[in-house]
Write a protein that holds these residues in place. Structure first.
Motif, PDB file in Angstrom:
ATOM      1  N   ASP A   1       0.831  -1.210   0.000  1.00  0.00           N
ATOM      2  CA  ASP A   1       0.000   0.000   0.000  1.00  0.00           C
ATOM      3  C   ASP A   1       0.864   1.258   0.000  1.00  0.00           C
ATOM      4  O   ASP A   1       0.564   2.232  -0.699  1.00  0.00           O
ATOM      5  CB  ASP A   1      -0.912   0.008   1.223  1.00  0.00           C
TER       6      ASP A   1
ATOM      7  N   VAL B   1       2.437   1.718  -3.419  1.00  0.00           N
ATOM      8  CA  VAL B   1       1.445   2.233  -4.359  1.00  0.00           C
ATOM      9  C   VAL B   1       1.289   3.742  -4.173  1.00  0.00           C
ATOM     10  O   VAL B   1       1.274   4.514  -5.146  1.00  0.00           O
ATOM     11  CB  VAL B   1       0.087   1.533  -4.172  1.00  0.00           C
TER      12      VAL B   1
ATOM     13  N   SER C   1       4.737   1.025  -8.563  1.00  0.00           N
ATOM     14  CA  SER C   1       3.842  -0.103  -8.863  1.00  0.00           C
ATOM     15  C   SER C   1       4.591  -1.433  -8.896  1.00  0.00           C
ATOM     16  O   SER C   1       4.065  -2.456  -8.433  1.00  0.00           O
ATOM     17  CB  SER C   1       3.150   0.126 -10.212  1.00  0.00           C
ATOM     18  N   ASN C   2       5.794  -1.412  -9.425  1.00  0.00           N
ATOM     19  CA  ASN C   2       6.567  -2.660  -9.492  1.00  0.00           C
ATOM     20  C   ASN C   2       6.893  -3.183  -8.094  1.00  0.00           C
ATOM     21  O   ASN C   2       6.749  -4.378  -7.815  1.00  0.00           O
ATOM     22  CB  ASN C   2       7.853  -2.438 -10.281  1.00  0.00           C
TER      23      ASN C   2
ATOM     24  N   ALA D   1       5.273  -2.487  -5.367  1.00  0.00           N
ATOM     25  CA  ALA D   1       4.010  -2.869  -4.741  1.00  0.00           C
ATOM     26  C   ALA D   1       3.585  -4.262  -5.198  1.00  0.00           C
ATOM     27  O   ALA D   1       3.125  -5.083  -4.398  1.00  0.00           O
ATOM     28  CB  ALA D   1       2.928  -1.852  -5.069  1.00  0.00           C
ATOM     29  N   ARG D   2       3.751  -4.527  -6.495  1.00  0.00           N
ATOM     30  CA  ARG D   2       3.380  -5.835  -7.040  1.00  0.00           C
ATOM     31  C   ARG D   2       4.144  -6.959  -6.335  1.00  0.00           C
ATOM     32  O   ARG D   2       3.551  -7.966  -5.915  1.00  0.00           O
ATOM     33  CB  ARG D   2       3.666  -5.867  -8.539  1.00  0.00           C
TER      34      ARG D   2
ATOM     35  N   TYR E   1       2.876  -7.360  -2.712  1.00  0.00           N
ATOM     36  CA  TYR E   1       1.581  -8.045  -2.619  1.00  0.00           C
ATOM     37  C   TYR E   1       1.736  -9.543  -2.891  1.00  0.00           C
ATOM     38  O   TYR E   1       1.088 -10.375  -2.242  1.00  0.00           O
ATOM     39  CB  TYR E   1       0.587  -7.441  -3.609  1.00  0.00           C
TER      40      TYR E   1
ATOM     41  N   LYS F   1      -5.861  -6.115  -4.814  1.00  0.00           N
ATOM     42  CA  LYS F   1      -4.851  -5.042  -4.939  1.00  0.00           C
ATOM     43  C   LYS F   1      -3.741  -5.428  -5.903  1.00  0.00           C
ATOM     44  O   LYS F   1      -3.246  -4.579  -6.660  1.00  0.00           O
ATOM     45  CB  LYS F   1      -4.296  -4.697  -3.545  1.00  0.00           C
TER      46      LYS F   1
ATOM     47  N   SER G   1      -4.896  -4.920  -9.309  1.00  0.00           N
ATOM     48  CA  SER G   1      -4.999  -3.509  -9.689  1.00  0.00           C
ATOM     49  C   SER G   1      -3.667  -2.926 -10.144  1.00  0.00           C
ATOM     50  O   SER G   1      -3.650  -1.942 -10.895  1.00  0.00           O
ATOM     51  CB  SER G   1      -5.550  -2.701  -8.520  1.00  0.00           C
ATOM     52  N   VAL G   2      -2.555  -3.513  -9.678  1.00  0.00           N
ATOM     53  CA  VAL G   2      -1.243  -3.006 -10.113  1.00  0.00           C
ATOM     54  C   VAL G   2      -0.671  -3.870 -11.241  1.00  0.00           C
ATOM     55  O   VAL G   2       0.394  -3.556 -11.761  1.00  0.00           O
ATOM     56  CB  VAL G   2      -0.233  -2.951  -8.943  1.00  0.00           C
TER      57      VAL G   2
END
Length: 209
Positions: A168, A171, A176-177, A179-180, A183, A203, A206-207
């Motif tokens: 989170d 993000v 984004s990378n 965050a991916r 997650y 989530k 979403s990325v």
């Protein structure tokens, strides 16, 4: 009263023994007695402290039910001042921080969570406080500080939650990378029947997988 020779020898031997060892034995007995009384006294003190803290904590629970933040602040301050070593004080700080966060009083919430961390108490309580502190820091857009908290050691049972929140934060920071990957790691650490799995997956989707 007259004593025969054998009795007199026994008396003389006993007198000599007490003359040589009496003070030492008496001191040892006194030390043991004082130690016993000291332990009992300390146990009584701890019990009385715990009972007093519990009375104040019960008042806090009533205030929390009424969402009376200003009263909660005063009660938590009292617990922390008079009973800082009590587990109830740390629990109170966590609950007060939750209410403050909901009321958008982020400064007070952050201060309470840092107080809990400073106690260096139970590792589970510490992990909860650190997770919530990172949430507050995220809300304050202090992304680096939040990531620093989430990188610190914690019990393995909290890995998925820490990694999820790290995603989170990343993000929010526009990574984004990162965050991916976070997650994905959170899903890998989550139990198969964990309620949060679907939310983490959403989530992740979403990325982009």
């Amino acid at each position: 009263m007259a004593y025969d020779l054998q009795e007199q020898e026994q008396i003389d031997t006993l007198k000599a023994f007490w003359s040589q060892w009496g003070k030492l034995i008496g001191g040892a007995v006194l030390a043991v007695s004082l130690g016993f009384l000291g332990v009992k006294g300390w146990q009584f003190y701890q019990r009385s402290q715990a009972e007093a803290a519990a009375v104040i904590y019960s008042q806090l629970e009533t205030q929390l039910q009424g969402a009376k933040l200003e009263q909660v602040k005063s009660t938590v301050a009292l617990l922390q001042r008079d009973y800082p070593a009590s587990a109830l004080s740390s629990n109170a700080a966590l609950l007060a921080a939750k209410l403050a966060f909901e009321r958008n009083d982020l400064g007070f919430a952050r201060a309470q969570l840092k107080w809990v961390l400073a106690q260096q108490g139970d590792e589970v309580v510490t992990a909860v406080a650190r997770l919530r502190l990172a949430t507050v820091l995220l809300d304050e857009k202090q992304y680096d500080a939040a990531l620093a908290e989430l990188s610190l050691p914690r019990p393995a049972a909290f890995d998925s939650q820490f990694l999820d929140l790290k995603g989170d934060v990343l993000v929010a920071r526009g990574d984004s990378n990162g965050a991916r990957e976070s997650y994905k790691a959170a899903l890998a650490k989550a139990a198969p029947d964990a309620p949060a799995r679907d939310f983490i997956q959403t989530k992740l989707d979403s990325v982009g997988n």
